[in-house]
Design a protein around this motif. Structure first.
Motif, PDB file in Angstrom:
ATOM      1  N   LEU A 151       0.887  -1.150  -0.153  1.00  0.00           N
ATOM      2  CA  LEU A 151       0.051   0.051   0.047  1.00  0.00           C
ATOM      3  C   LEU A 151       0.874   1.288   0.177  1.00  0.00           C
ATOM      4  O   LEU A 151       0.594   2.279  -0.555  1.00  0.00           O
ATOM      5  CB  LEU A 151      -1.124   0.085   1.165  1.00  0.00           C
ATOM      6  CG  LEU A 151      -1.849   1.148   1.463  1.00  0.00           C
ATOM      7  CD1 LEU A 151      -2.912   1.303   0.321  1.00  0.00           C
ATOM      8  CD2 LEU A 151      -2.553   1.183   2.906  1.00  0.00           C
ATOM      9  N   LEU A 152       1.971   1.155   0.759  1.00  0.00           N
ATOM     10  CA  LEU A 152       2.740   2.365   0.948  1.00  0.00           C
ATOM     11  C   LEU A 152       4.497   1.832   1.210  1.00  0.00           C
ATOM     12  O   LEU A 152       4.486   0.996   2.049  1.00  0.00           O
ATOM     13  CB  LEU A 152       2.208   3.256   2.029  1.00  0.00           C
ATOM     14  CG  LEU A 152       3.192   4.628   2.466  1.00  0.00           C
ATOM     15  CD1 LEU A 152       3.217   5.484   1.201  1.00  0.00           C
ATOM     16  CD2 LEU A 152       2.464   5.254   3.462  1.00  0.00           C
ATOM     17  N   LEU A 153       5.234   2.610   0.693  1.00  0.00           N
ATOM     18  CA  LEU A 153       6.784   2.374   0.715  1.00  0.00           C
ATOM     19  C   LEU A 153       7.346   3.513   0.608  1.00  0.00           C
ATOM     20  O   LEU A 153       7.425   4.153  -0.576  1.00  0.00           O
ATOM     21  CB  LEU A 153       7.089   1.213  -0.157  1.00  0.00           C
ATOM     22  CG  LEU A 153       8.896   1.153  -0.082  1.00  0.00           C
ATOM     23  CD1 LEU A 153       9.118   0.599   1.271  1.00  0.00           C
ATOM     24  CD2 LEU A 153       9.360   0.234  -1.342  1.00  0.00           C
ATOM     25  N   LYS A 154       7.803   4.162   1.737  1.00  0.00           N
ATOM     26  CA  LYS A 154       8.555   5.180   1.603  1.00  0.00           C
ATOM     27  C   LYS A 154       9.644   5.615   2.599  1.00  0.00           C
ATOM     28  O   LYS A 154       9.610   4.925   3.668  1.00  0.00           O
ATOM     29  CB  LYS A 154       7.729   6.405   1.650  1.00  0.00           C
ATOM     30  CG  LYS A 154       8.060   7.999   1.494  1.00  0.00           C
ATOM     31  CD  LYS A 154       7.184   8.869   1.343  1.00  0.00           C
ATOM     32  CE  LYS A 154       7.700  10.235   1.159  1.00  0.00           C
ATOM     33  NZ  LYS A 154       6.743  11.289   1.057  1.00  0.00           N
ATOM     34  N   THR A 155      10.581   6.024   2.231  1.00  0.00           N
ATOM     35  CA  THR A 155      11.933   6.366   3.135  1.00  0.00           C
ATOM     36  C   THR A 155      11.709   7.879   3.466  1.00  0.00           C
ATOM     37  O   THR A 155      11.770   8.888   2.802  1.00  0.00           O
ATOM     38  CB  THR A 155      13.291   6.192   2.633  1.00  0.00           C
ATOM     39  OG1 THR A 155      13.484   4.824   2.280  1.00  0.00           O
ATOM     40  CG2 THR A 155      14.550   6.641   3.497  1.00  0.00           C
ATOM     41  N   TYR A 156      11.499   8.184   4.891  1.00  0.00           N
ATOM     42  CA  TYR A 156      11.370   9.598   5.295  1.00  0.00           C
ATOM     43  C   TYR A 156      12.852   9.932   6.036  1.00  0.00           C
ATOM     44  O   TYR A 156      13.473   8.902   6.821  1.00  0.00           O
ATOM     45  CB  TYR A 156      10.579   9.644   6.508  1.00  0.00           C
ATOM     46  CG  TYR A 156       9.009   8.890   6.081  1.00  0.00           C
ATOM     47  CD1 TYR A 156       8.234  10.009   5.431  1.00  0.00           C
ATOM     48  CD2 TYR A 156       8.652   7.773   5.802  1.00  0.00           C
ATOM     49  CE1 TYR A 156       6.850   9.732   5.064  1.00  0.00           C
ATOM     50  CE2 TYR A 156       7.418   7.177   5.326  1.00  0.00           C
ATOM     51  CZ  TYR A 156       6.491   8.316   5.032  1.00  0.00           C
ATOM     52  OH  TYR A 156       5.176   7.914   4.419  1.00  0.00           O
ATOM     53  N   GLN A 157      13.401  11.249   5.782  1.00  0.00           N
ATOM     54  CA  GLN A 157      14.614  11.623   6.309  1.00  0.00           C
ATOM     55  C   GLN A 157      14.229  12.952   6.963  1.00  0.00           C
ATOM     56  O   GLN A 157      13.930  13.842   6.107  1.00  0.00           O
ATOM     57  CB  GLN A 157      15.765  11.555   5.632  1.00  0.00           C
ATOM     58  CG  GLN A 157      17.057  12.300   6.115  1.00  0.00           C
ATOM     59  CD  GLN A 157      18.400  11.758   5.265  1.00  0.00           C
ATOM     60  OE1 GLN A 157      18.545  10.578   5.232  1.00  0.00           O
ATOM     61  NE2 GLN A 157      19.194  12.575   5.357  1.00  0.00           N
TER      62      GLN A 157
END
Length: 194
Positions: A151-157
């Motif tokens: 559903l969602l895949l994200k890298t947060y920095q």
């Protein structure tokens, strides 16, 4: 006179052996960030939040920092109350519950079959000593437990300015974690189908 010299030598020797007590351990927590997005109705079913994975220094409780030459170090007496991955998992669970995006948010220990699973990896969570800031980098994925679809895949920095020292670092990393969780919930709200 000889006894007096012996006593004086013994006193000097004992004084040299006496050491100052080590500083007290100090423990820090991640506070749950205030929830910016509150959903009128749950958009997802049961969400299970697992503890993010990580390696090396970030899997331990001491606060970590990066020296100007790029090497990682850690404070000796300044510790997270739990490993950063456990703190992040708890903050995610609390924030998802407060947001109302799901009617039930659990951890794997409850052993209830979820509809969605939140998985993650903590890549960075340290003070950049030479740059006067902290950096937090977390990859988060939301996967269907029924068919394994993503559903969602994200890298947060997030980087947050910080004064030197463990107290300021802990406060800045709490803020960075809150910013990541807020962005994650907003992204999840955009892709969730009620």
């Amino acid at each position: 006179m000889r006894n007096l010299s012996l006593i004086a030598a013994l006193a000097v020797t004992l004084a040299a052996c006496a050491q100052q007590a080590p500083p007290k351990d100090r423990f820090y927590r991640l506070e749950t960030p205030p929830v910016a997005a509150r959903f009128a109705a749950p958009a997802l079913g049961v969400i299970e939040v697992s503890r993010p994975t990580t390696d090396g220094v970030l899997s331990e409780r001491p606060l970590a920092y990066q020296d100007g030459d790029g090497t990682l170090g850690r404070y000796r007496y300044d510790l997270w109350a739990e490993p950063p991955t456990a703190l992040l998992q708890n903050a995610l669970v609390d924030s998802l519950r407060l947001s109302g995006i799901s009617h039930t948010v659990i951890t794997p220990e409850t052993r209830v079959p979820p509809d969605w699973m939140v998985r993650g990896r903590l890549n960075r969570f340290e003070m950049l000593a030479g740059a006067g800031k902290v950096v937090a980098n977390v990859e988060l994925a939301v996967v269907s437990s029924r068919d394994g679809s993503l559903l969602l895949l994200k890298t947060y920095q997030v980087e947050v300015p910080s004064a030197a020292g463990p107290e300021a670092e802990a406060a800045a990393l709490t803020q960075a974690s809150g910013d990541i969780i807020t962005a994650f919930i907003a992204d999840l709200g955009r892709v969730a189908k009620p």
